[in-house]
Design a protein around this motif. Structure first.
Motif, short mmCIF file in Angstrom:
data_model
loop_
_atom_site.label_atom_id
_atom_site.label_comp_id
_atom_site.label_asym_id
_atom_site.label_seq_id
_atom_site.Cartn_x
_atom_site.Cartn_y
_atom_site.Cartn_z
N LYS A 18 51.33 41.89 59.89
CA LYS A 18 51.35 42.14 61.17
C LYS A 18 50.37 40.94 61.63
O LYS A 18 51.31 40.97 62.81
N GLU A 19 50.31 39.99 61.19
CA GLU A 19 49.28 39.22 62.73
C GLU A 19 50.45 37.64 62.52
O GLU A 19 50.63 37.25 63.48
N VAL A 22 52.80 39.45 65.30
CA VAL A 22 51.86 38.95 66.38
C VAL A 22 51.89 37.74 66.79
O VAL A 22 52.92 37.84 67.96
N THR A 23 51.76 36.43 65.82
CA THR A 23 52.32 35.46 66.69
C THR A 23 53.54 35.16 66.81
O THR A 23 53.97 34.54 67.63
N THR A 25 55.81 37.30 67.87
CA THR A 25 56.23 38.16 69.13
C THR A 25 55.54 36.89 70.03
O THR A 25 56.72 37.06 71.61
N THR A 26 54.63 36.95 70.20
CA THR A 26 54.00 36.14 71.31
C THR A 26 54.72 34.23 71.86
O THR A 26 54.75 34.49 72.68
N VAL A 43 50.18 42.17 71.52
CA VAL A 43 50.84 42.68 71.10
C VAL A 43 49.86 43.72 70.31
O VAL A 43 49.28 43.44 69.05
N VAL A 45 50.24 46.52 67.04
CA VAL A 45 51.11 47.07 65.82
C VAL A 45 50.45 48.28 65.29
O VAL A 45 49.47 48.19 64.89
#
Length: 70
Positions: A18-19, A22-23, A25-26, A43, A45
């Motif tokens: 999940k992290e 986020v990373t 996508t950012t 972001v 999830v």
């Protein structure tokens, strides 16, 4: 503010995965909009429980649980 919402079957990703979503996508938004987007990118999830997914009339989690030989 750039915003991405990922809906995933519950229990299919661990915290590290999940992290990573986020990373990465950012970072994608930063590539597109520039560094100014980093501080404002959100972001989300979301985990959807079994029975909350369907593709082609089939429940997705049931499909994911099947082995490739099924």
């Amino acid at each position: 503010m750039p915003f991405a919402n990922f809906k995933v079957p519950a229990g299919t990703l661990d915290e590290k995965q999940k992290e990573e979503i986020v990373t990465r996508t950012t970072e994608l938004y930063v590539e597109i909009y520039g560094e100014r987007a980093r501080a404002n990118t959100m972001v989300l999830v979301e985990e959807v429980t079994d029975g909350g997914w369907g593709i082609g009339g089939n429940v997705l989690n049931a499909m994911l649980a099947q082995s490739p030989e099924d």
